[in-house]
Design a protein around this motif. Structure first.
Motif, PDB file in Angstrom:
ATOM      1  N   SER A 243       0.778  -1.169  -0.155  1.00  0.00           N
ATOM      2  CA  SER A 243      -0.191   0.043  -0.022  1.00  0.00           C
ATOM      3  C   SER A 243       0.857   1.251   0.110  1.00  0.00           C
ATOM      4  CB  SER A 243      -0.967  -0.024   1.152  1.00  0.00           C
ATOM      5  OG  SER A 243      -0.309  -0.037   2.420  1.00  0.00           O
ATOM      6  N   VAL A 244       2.132   1.212   0.262  1.00  0.00           N
ATOM      7  CA  VAL A 244       3.222   2.244   0.351  1.00  0.00           C
ATOM      8  C   VAL A 244       3.533   2.638  -1.111  1.00  0.00           C
ATOM      9  CG1 VAL A 244       5.344   3.043   0.978  1.00  0.00           C
ATOM     10  CG2 VAL A 244       4.053   1.631   2.571  1.00  0.00           C
ATOM     11  N   ARG A 245       3.101   3.806  -1.517  1.00  0.00           N
ATOM     12  CA  ARG A 245       3.039   4.279  -2.871  1.00  0.00           C
ATOM     13  C   ARG A 245       4.703   4.335  -3.144  1.00  0.00           C
ATOM     14  NH1 ARG A 245      -0.509   9.404  -4.003  1.00  0.00           N
ATOM     15  NH2 ARG A 245       0.122   8.878  -6.050  1.00  0.00           N
ATOM     16  N   GLY A 246       5.610   4.658  -2.717  1.00  0.00           N
ATOM     17  CA  GLY A 246       6.986   4.749  -2.978  1.00  0.00           C
ATOM     18  C   GLY A 246       7.835   4.627  -1.683  1.00  0.00           C
ATOM     19  N   PRO A 247       9.231   4.474  -1.846  1.00  0.00           N
ATOM     20  CA  PRO A 247      10.029   4.341  -0.832  1.00  0.00           C
ATOM     21  C   PRO A 247      10.396   5.587   0.121  1.00  0.00           C
ATOM     22  CG  PRO A 247      11.275   3.436  -2.775  1.00  0.00           C
ATOM     23  CD  PRO A 247       9.836   4.024  -3.027  1.00  0.00           C
ATOM     24  N   ARG A 248       9.850   6.851  -0.525  1.00  0.00           N
ATOM     25  CA  ARG A 248       9.951   8.224   0.481  1.00  0.00           C
ATOM     26  C   ARG A 248       8.646   8.560   0.624  1.00  0.00           C
ATOM     27  NH1 ARG A 248      15.398   9.009   0.494  1.00  0.00           N
ATOM     28  NH2 ARG A 248      16.555   7.932  -1.357  1.00  0.00           N
ATOM     29  N   LYS A 249       7.570   7.703   0.343  1.00  0.00           N
ATOM     30  CA  LYS A 249       6.138   8.194   0.687  1.00  0.00           C
ATOM     31  C   LYS A 249       5.531   7.622   1.841  1.00  0.00           C
ATOM     32  CE  LYS A 249       5.792   9.352  -4.130  1.00  0.00           C
ATOM     33  NZ  LYS A 249       5.001   9.216  -5.429  1.00  0.00           N
ATOM     34  N   VAL A 250       6.248   6.955   2.806  1.00  0.00           N
ATOM     35  CA  VAL A 250       5.702   6.525   3.984  1.00  0.00           C
ATOM     36  C   VAL A 250       5.317   7.746   4.909  1.00  0.00           C
ATOM     37  CG1 VAL A 250       6.577   4.352   4.088  1.00  0.00           C
ATOM     38  CG2 VAL A 250       7.753   6.147   5.266  1.00  0.00           C
ATOM     39  N   LYS A 251       4.252   7.904   5.649  1.00  0.00           N
ATOM     40  CA  LYS A 251       3.822   8.937   6.666  1.00  0.00           C
ATOM     41  C   LYS A 251       3.888   8.383   8.124  1.00  0.00           C
ATOM     42  CE  LYS A 251       0.212  10.019   3.283  1.00  0.00           C
ATOM     43  NZ  LYS A 251      -1.258  10.209   3.082  1.00  0.00           N
ATOM     44  N   ALA A 252       4.316   9.543   8.805  1.00  0.00           N
ATOM     45  CA  ALA A 252       4.499   9.488  10.188  1.00  0.00           C
ATOM     46  C   ALA A 252       3.296   8.661  10.857  1.00  0.00           C
ATOM     47  CB  ALA A 252       4.852  10.788  10.722  1.00  0.00           C
ATOM     48  N   GLY A 253       3.404   7.799  11.890  1.00  0.00           N
ATOM     49  CA  GLY A 253       2.233   7.146  12.300  1.00  0.00           C
ATOM     50  C   GLY A 253       1.833   5.791  11.629  1.00  0.00           C
ATOM     51  N   GLU A 254       2.176   5.713  10.409  1.00  0.00           N
ATOM     52  CA  GLU A 254       1.947   4.479   9.686  1.00  0.00           C
ATOM     53  C   GLU A 254       2.577   3.190  10.249  1.00  0.00           C
ATOM     54  OE1 GLU A 254       1.712   3.358   5.005  1.00  0.00           O
ATOM     55  OE2 GLU A 254       2.581   5.222   5.467  1.00  0.00           O
ATOM     56  N   THR A 255       1.948   1.947  10.148  1.00  0.00           N
ATOM     57  CA  THR A 255       2.491   1.042  10.615  1.00  0.00           C
ATOM     58  C   THR A 255       2.944   0.085   9.795  1.00  0.00           C
ATOM     59  OG1 THR A 255       1.153   1.036  12.764  1.00  0.00           O
ATOM     60  CG2 THR A 255       2.268  -1.231  12.261  1.00  0.00           C
ATOM     61  N   LEU A 256       4.057  -0.655   9.727  1.00  0.00           N
ATOM     62  CA  LEU A 256       4.667  -1.248   8.308  1.00  0.00           C
ATOM     63  C   LEU A 256       5.018  -2.881   9.197  1.00  0.00           C
ATOM     64  CD1 LEU A 256       7.373   1.153   6.935  1.00  0.00           C
ATOM     65  CD2 LEU A 256       4.845   0.931   6.318  1.00  0.00           C
ATOM     66  N   PHE A 257       4.997  -3.859   8.269  1.00  0.00           N
ATOM     67  CA  PHE A 257       5.216  -4.941   8.613  1.00  0.00           C
ATOM     68  C   PHE A 257       6.707  -5.463   8.269  1.00  0.00           C
ATOM     69  CE2 PHE A 257       5.843  -9.575   7.162  1.00  0.00           C
ATOM     70  CZ  PHE A 257       5.644 -10.256   8.582  1.00  0.00           C
ATOM     71  N   ILE A 258       7.554  -5.616   8.941  1.00  0.00           N
ATOM     72  CA  ILE A 258       8.999  -5.840   8.551  1.00  0.00           C
ATOM     73  C   ILE A 258       9.200  -7.393   8.713  1.00  0.00           C
ATOM     74  CG2 ILE A 258      11.389  -5.417   9.170  1.00  0.00           C
ATOM     75  CD1 ILE A 258       9.894  -2.726   8.739  1.00  0.00           C
ATOM     76  N   PRO A 259       9.327  -8.095   7.534  1.00  0.00           N
ATOM     77  CA  PRO A 259       9.496  -9.563   7.904  1.00  0.00           C
ATOM     78  C   PRO A 259      10.739 -10.204   8.075  1.00  0.00           C
ATOM     79  CG  PRO A 259       9.761  -8.849   5.639  1.00  0.00           C
ATOM     80  CD  PRO A 259       9.407  -7.495   6.388  1.00  0.00           C
ATOM     81  N   ARG A 260      10.685 -11.127   8.753  1.00  0.00           N
ATOM     82  CA  ARG A 260      11.762 -11.782   9.583  1.00  0.00           C
ATOM     83  C   ARG A 260      12.748 -12.434   8.380  1.00  0.00           C
ATOM     84  NH1 ARG A 260      10.740 -15.560  14.211  1.00  0.00           N
ATOM     85  NH2 ARG A 260      10.355 -13.653  14.950  1.00  0.00           N
ATOM     86  N   TYR A 261      12.169 -12.898   7.391  1.00  0.00           N
ATOM     87  CA  TYR A 261      13.008 -13.339   6.352  1.00  0.00           C
ATOM     88  C   TYR A 261      12.845 -12.603   5.038  1.00  0.00           C
ATOM     89  CZ  TYR A 261      13.062 -16.954   9.884  1.00  0.00           C
ATOM     90  OH  TYR A 261      13.323 -17.679  10.869  1.00  0.00           O
ATOM     91  N   TYR A 262      13.891 -13.037   3.972  1.00  0.00           N
ATOM     92  CA  TYR A 262      13.793 -12.258   2.770  1.00  0.00           C
ATOM     93  C   TYR A 262      12.516 -12.612   1.899  1.00  0.00           C
ATOM     94  CZ  TYR A 262      15.922 -10.788  -1.796  1.00  0.00           C
ATOM     95  OH  TYR A 262      16.144 -10.304  -2.848  1.00  0.00           O
ATOM     96  N   ALA A 263      12.186 -13.939   2.006  1.00  0.00           N
ATOM     97  CA  ALA A 263      11.050 -14.321   1.092  1.00  0.00           C
ATOM     98  C   ALA A 263      10.638 -15.480   1.784  1.00  0.00           C
ATOM     99  CB  ALA A 263      11.329 -14.817  -0.084  1.00  0.00           C
ATOM    100  N   ALA A 264       9.506 -16.320   1.298  1.00  0.00           N
ATOM    101  CA  ALA A 264       8.615 -17.272   1.758  1.00  0.00           C
ATOM    102  C   ALA A 264       9.537 -18.585   1.330  1.00  0.00           C
ATOM    103  CB  ALA A 264       7.307 -17.420   1.438  1.00  0.00           C
TER     104      ALA A 264
END
Length: 318
Positions: A243-264
């Protein structure tokens, strides 16, 4: 899910190679007792150590890369790229086929620089090179870029410095070691032989795609800085937050998921002669191909010189 190791019966040729490295214990079946899985996993880590040792003996190389990547928007890009590498971290890349054909990049732009010198391919690149020769326009048509510049780093999975054979080794080993630490995932090793009897080591793995951390974006952060803080590639973080439109377009307060692994999941084919990867296929949580890299015509330790990484090289088009 605990970590599991699967087995296959290796060919005589590959078995002899494995035996010479004292890692024959790598071949364990799911039917074996639970302690055998741990032993097999330890031997897998030993094999990864051998791959890293092999890489430490490589001072420079050239290779062709057939590259397929799925972007955040679902688009598939394909390229064939010619690469030169020299330690500690010098790169020349030229796109021979596919997206951005005829584009070139050299990193670093000069000794001590953190910038790359690059130009696009096609008409756009030709026009830029023409304008750069015009003194009055030279300053408004850049030739040097940060590796996270939108024109370089937002339409491909890795920046130049993360695309070396050594960096690929590190990603594979890092994820498997992380899985060992957390006691999760599955791994399998087998030989993969063609009809002429040429064999490769086939390393298959899968990791849980839904484990990771939540990150609440702070003022001034972007996907590049967040990914660096967690030790993840930027594109992996972006791909898992579409849903993030670009690497520099995240907004303060937005919650992101940071995966533990590179891929499934994924498969890595390793040459038993060089102990280096030659073919990689990685899949996302939906079973869709995330990326595929096939290395061809790999030439190791051929004595590349400063000219190979100089934009003034007459064979280049900077």
């Amino acid at each position: 899910m605990g970590f599991r190791a699967t087995c296959a019966t290796p060919s005589f040729r590959l078995a002899a190679w494995l035996r010479s490295l004292s890692v024959l214990a790598l071949w364990h079946c799911l039917a074996a007792p639970a302690h055998a899985d741990a032993r097999a996993f330890d031997d897998t880590l030993a094999l990864l150590d051998d791959m890293e040792q092999a890489w430490s003996q490589v001072h420079d190389y050239t290779k062709l890369v057939d590259k397929t990547e799925r972007l955040v928007n679902g688009k598939i890009t394909e390229q064939t790229v010619f690469v030169k590498f020299r330690r500690p971290n010098q790169f020349y890349m030229a796109v021979l086929e596919g997206a951005n054909k005829d584009g070139e990049l050299i990193y670093p732009a000069r000794e001590g620089s953190e910038l790359a010198v690059a130009h696009a391919g096609g008409f756009k690149g030709g026009l830029a090179r023409f304008l750069q020769k015009t003194v009055i326009l030279r300053k408004v048509v850049p030739t040097e870029f940060r590796l996270d510049d939108p024109s370089l780093g937002e339409w491909q999975h890795q920046v130049a410095t993360d695309a070396s054979i050594g960096a690929t080794n590190a990603r594979i080993a890092g994820n498997i070691r992380r899985a060992a630490e957390h006691g999760e995932g599955e791994i399998g090793l087998s030989d993969d032989c063609d009809n002429t009897g040429n064999c490769l080591l086939r390393l298959e793995f899968s990791f849980p795609a839904d484990v990771g951390e939540s990150h609440v974006v702070l003022d001034g952060e972007n996907l590049w800085t967040i990914a660096e803080a967690y030790g993840r590639p930027m594109y992996v973080v972006w791909y898992n937050n579409p849903s993030v439109r670009g690497p520099r377009k995240v907004k303060a307060g937005e919650t992101l998921f940071i995966p533990r692994y590179y891929a499934a999941s994924g498969t890595v084919w390793v040459s038993p002669e060089t102990l280096l990867p030659v073919h990689i296929e990685i899949f996302d949580a939906n079973g869709e191909l995330y990326e595929r890299y096939r290395y061809r015509d790999v030439q190791l330790n051929i004595g590349l010189t400063d000219l190979d990484f100089d934009p003034e090289n007459p064979d280049y088009r900077f």
